[in-house]
Design an enzyme around this catalytic site. Structure first.
Site, PDB file in Angstrom:
ATOM      1  CG  ASP A 205      -2.199   0.696   1.128  1.00  0.00           C
ATOM      2  OD1 ASP A 205      -2.323   1.892   0.458  1.00  0.00           O
ATOM      3  OD2 ASP A 205      -3.391   0.075   1.362  1.00  0.00           O
ATOM      4  CG  HIS A 243     -14.896  -0.243  -5.917  1.00  0.00           C
ATOM      5  ND1 HIS A 243     -15.923  -0.406  -5.029  1.00  0.00           N
ATOM      6  CD2 HIS A 243     -13.985   0.009  -5.155  1.00  0.00           C
ATOM      7  CE1 HIS A 243     -15.187   0.136  -3.716  1.00  0.00           C
ATOM      8  NE2 HIS A 243     -13.902   0.115  -3.762  1.00  0.00           N
TER       9      HIS A 243
HETATM   10  C1  LIG Z   1     -10.976   1.157  -0.794  1.00  0.00           C
HETATM   11  S1  LIG Z   1      -9.425   0.889   0.143  1.00  0.00           S
HETATM   12  C2  LIG Z   1      -9.425  -0.833   0.158  1.00  0.00           C
HETATM   13  C3  LIG Z   1      -8.538  -1.597   1.214  1.00  0.00           C
HETATM   14  C4  LIG Z   1      -8.474  -2.926   1.316  1.00  0.00           C
HETATM   15  N1  LIG Z   1      -7.925  -3.671   0.144  1.00  0.00           N
HETATM   16  C5  LIG Z   1      -9.706  -3.355   2.119  1.00  0.00           C
HETATM   17  O1  LIG Z   1     -10.537  -4.081   1.035  1.00  0.00           O
HETATM   18  O2  LIG Z   1      -9.992  -3.377   3.089  1.00  0.00           O
HETATM   19  C6  LIG Z   1      -8.138   1.100  -1.294  1.00  0.00           C
HETATM   20  C7  LIG Z   1      -6.804   1.134  -1.043  1.00  0.00           C
HETATM   21  O3  LIG Z   1      -5.771   1.346  -1.794  1.00  0.00           O
HETATM   22  C8  LIG Z   1      -4.953   2.219  -1.601  1.00  0.00           C
HETATM   23  N2  LIG Z   1      -4.180   2.532  -2.718  1.00  0.00           N
HETATM   24  C9  LIG Z   1      -4.536   3.790  -3.341  1.00  0.00           C
HETATM   25  N3  LIG Z   1      -3.714   4.064  -4.296  1.00  0.00           N
HETATM   26  C10 LIG Z   1      -2.625   3.254  -4.306  1.00  0.00           C
HETATM   27  C11 LIG Z   1      -1.494   3.196  -4.978  1.00  0.00           C
HETATM   28  N4  LIG Z   1      -1.250   3.819  -6.132  1.00  0.00           N
HETATM   29  N5  LIG Z   1      -0.617   2.005  -4.696  1.00  0.00           N
HETATM   30  C12 LIG Z   1      -0.804   1.311  -3.660  1.00  0.00           C
HETATM   31  N6  LIG Z   1      -2.086   1.457  -2.834  1.00  0.00           N
HETATM   32  C13 LIG Z   1      -3.073   2.267  -3.152  1.00  0.00           C
HETATM   33  C14 LIG Z   1      -5.348   2.848  -0.624  1.00  0.00           C
HETATM   34  O4  LIG Z   1      -4.278   3.499   0.465  1.00  0.00           O
HETATM   35  C15 LIG Z   1      -6.330   2.148   0.247  1.00  0.00           C
HETATM   36  O5  LIG Z   1      -5.831   1.507   1.506  1.00  0.00           O
HETATM   37  O1  LIG Z   2     -15.278   6.014  -0.479  1.00  0.00           O
HETATM   38  C1  LIG Z   2     -14.901   4.825  -0.997  1.00  0.00           C
HETATM   39  C2  LIG Z   2     -15.397   3.658  -0.584  1.00  0.00           C
HETATM   40  C3  LIG Z   2     -15.067   2.469  -0.691  1.00  0.00           C
HETATM   41  C4  LIG Z   2     -15.670   1.338  -0.411  1.00  0.00           C
HETATM   42  C5  LIG Z   2     -17.063   1.332   0.065  1.00  0.00           C
HETATM   43  C6  LIG Z   2     -17.911   0.464   0.536  1.00  0.00           C
HETATM   44  C7  LIG Z   2     -17.100  -0.644   0.730  1.00  0.00           C
HETATM   45  O2  LIG Z   2     -17.446  -1.935   1.165  1.00  0.00           O
HETATM   46  C8  LIG Z   2     -15.494  -0.693   0.467  1.00  0.00           C
HETATM   47  C9  LIG Z   2     -14.946   0.377   0.036  1.00  0.00           C
HETATM   48  O3  LIG Z   2     -14.286   2.436  -1.614  1.00  0.00           O
HETATM   49  C10 LIG Z   2     -13.558   3.411  -2.164  1.00  0.00           C
HETATM   50  C11 LIG Z   2     -12.603   3.450  -2.990  1.00  0.00           C
HETATM   51  O4  LIG Z   2     -12.194   2.364  -3.568  1.00  0.00           O
HETATM   52  C12 LIG Z   2     -11.795   4.399  -3.447  1.00  0.00           C
HETATM   53  O5  LIG Z   2     -10.872   4.253  -4.461  1.00  0.00           O
HETATM   54  C13 LIG Z   2     -11.916   5.889  -3.314  1.00  0.00           C
HETATM   55  C14 LIG Z   2     -13.259   6.040  -2.343  1.00  0.00           C
HETATM   56  C15 LIG Z   2     -14.032   4.959  -1.903  1.00  0.00           C
END
Ligand SMILES: C[S@@+](CC[C@H](N)C(=O)[O-])C[C@H]1O[C@@H](n2cnc3c(N)ncnc32)[C@H](O)[C@@H]1O
Ligand SMILES: O=c1cc(-c2ccc(O)cc2)oc2c(O)c(O)ccc12
Length: 340
Positions: A205, A243
């Site tokens: 990450d 997504h």
């Molecule tokens: C929506 S969260 C999902 C986190 C985790 N996979 C989960 O489902 O709980 C997106 C994750 O992608 C990471 N992320 C965003 N841009 C990134 C990049 N360019 N390289 C690596 N990680 C990144 C964010 O910091 C975040 O932790």
């Molecule tokens: O603001 C978000 C929220 C999510 C998100 C929402 C619900 C879930 O069960 C998981 C993740 O994911 C995001 C994401 O992937 C992103 O790139 C930006 C914003 C958000």
């Protein structure tokens, strides 16, 4: 359009889906019903507001957040939905709900009308128009929101991985090493490490998420950018990542994942956990409606979208993969296994 469409398989693996109501592991999930008076007392609501509170409860009962006895409507019980909001258990999604209702997220929705009418704002999300930065660029300016966001994603991982482990754990059978791409605080990787102690797990990450973590409970933490490269492993996991990105960005991320795993003859695979719009298990009420609202969240807070199977197929094949298999999970998500 992105690429051609070789054959693919869709699979409903949940002949006997686990019940969400059986999921939260908390003693309070068997809590007794409470009367209106007990609720107002425990929530410190004065008698003068008791009827106002009753009206709020009436609406929440109608929404399925609580249930009440039909005849007297004198006591309220938890439903499977409210059980998911109980604090103190690994499947609580309270922190995720806090992300949604935090003004940092929800105020972005008010930008949508002007954003839609503007031809200049196609490269920035409504979120970035409001805050001056995209959601993953806010760590310096809004550290409390970034902390809440990361905790929210971790709470989502707690619930979703509980479902995955109980219904589809065979997806991970035989995986020697796995990189959780955009793996956040490591909740998902640690769940996998517990279930498969032999698996070498890496969380990958951004720097502000990994910070100074090197290894926790046998899980390795690596800082980097998935638009540059992805650390090598037998399998790459992308949970709630794609997504959030455009089709073109998804193809770039998937190509880096493809370069990180063994080729077709050596058993590499990508495991995507995300929504497939329209792929829901039979017993879901309003699941597609909730998927479409999640798509609107992606519209305001990210550059991505919730995709249907055809849209997933397009990006998977455009990134050079040959086959995929979709397994819908109870709830809103699916597991998509993708093969080189
Ligand atoms: C929506 S969260 C999902 C986190 C985790 N996979 C989960 O489902 O709980 C997106 C994750 O992608 C990471 N992320 C965003 N841009 C990134 C990049 N360019 N390289 C690596 N990680 C990144 C964010 O910091 C975040 O932790
Ligand atoms: O603001 C978000 C929220 C999510 C998100 C929402 C619900 C879930 O069960 C998981 C993740 O994911 C995001 C994401 O992937 C992103 O790139 C930006 C914003 C958000």
């Amino acid at each position: 359009m992105l690429g051609a469409s070789p054959s693919a398989t869709s699979n409903q693996c949940l002949s006997k889906p686990p019940s969400i109501s059986a999921s939260p592991r908390s003693s309070t999930s068997t809590a007794k019903p409470m009367s209106l008076a007990q609720l107002t007392t425990s929530l410190s609501i004065p008698d003068s507001k008791s009827d106002h509170f009753r009206r709020l409860m009436r609406a929440l009962v109608h929404q399925g957040i609580f249930s009440t006895d039909q005849e007297t409507q004198s006591s309220y019980s938890l439903t499977p939905t409210s059980q998911l909001m109980l604090p103190g258990n690994s499947t609580s999604i309270t922190q995720l709900l806090r992300v949604f209702i935090d003004p940092t997220t929800s105020d972005s929705a008010y930008v949508l009308p002007s954003w839609l009418k503007s031809s200049e704002e196609t490269t920035k999300t409504p979120f970035a128009v409001l805050h001056g930065h995209e959601i993953f660029e806010l760590a310096d300016e809004k550290p409390e929101f970034t902390k809440l966001y990361n905790e929210g994603m971790a709470s989502d991982a707690g619930l979703v991985m509980d479902v995955v482990m109980r219904s589809c754990r065979d997806v991970f059978d035989g995986v020697e090493s796995l990189v959780d791409v955009g793996g956040g605080n490591g909740t998902t990787a640690m769940t996998l490490k517990k279930a498969f102690p032999e698996m070498k797990c890496t969380v990958f990450d951004l720097q502000h998420v990994i910070q100074d973590k090197m290894e926790i409970d046998g899980v390795r933490f690596v800082t980097g950018d998935f638009f540059q490269s992805v650390p090598p492993a037998s399998a790459a996991l992308l949970k709630s990542i794609l997504h959030g990105w455009s089709d073109e960005d998804c193809v770039k991320i998937l190509k880096h994942c493809k370069a990180a795993i063994p080729n077709k003859d050596n058993g590499g695979k990508i495991i995507i956990i995300d929504m497939v719009v329209g792929a829901v298990t039979d017993n879901e009420v309003n699941a597609i409606e909730t998927q479409l609202f999640s798509d609107l969240l992606m519209l305001i807070a990210a550059k991505g979208k919730e995709r249907n199977e055809s849209e997933w197929r397009d990006i998977i094949f455009a990134a050079g993969f040959n086959n995929y298999k979709i397994t819908p999970l109870i709830g809103l998500r699916s597991v998509i296994e993708v093969y080189p």
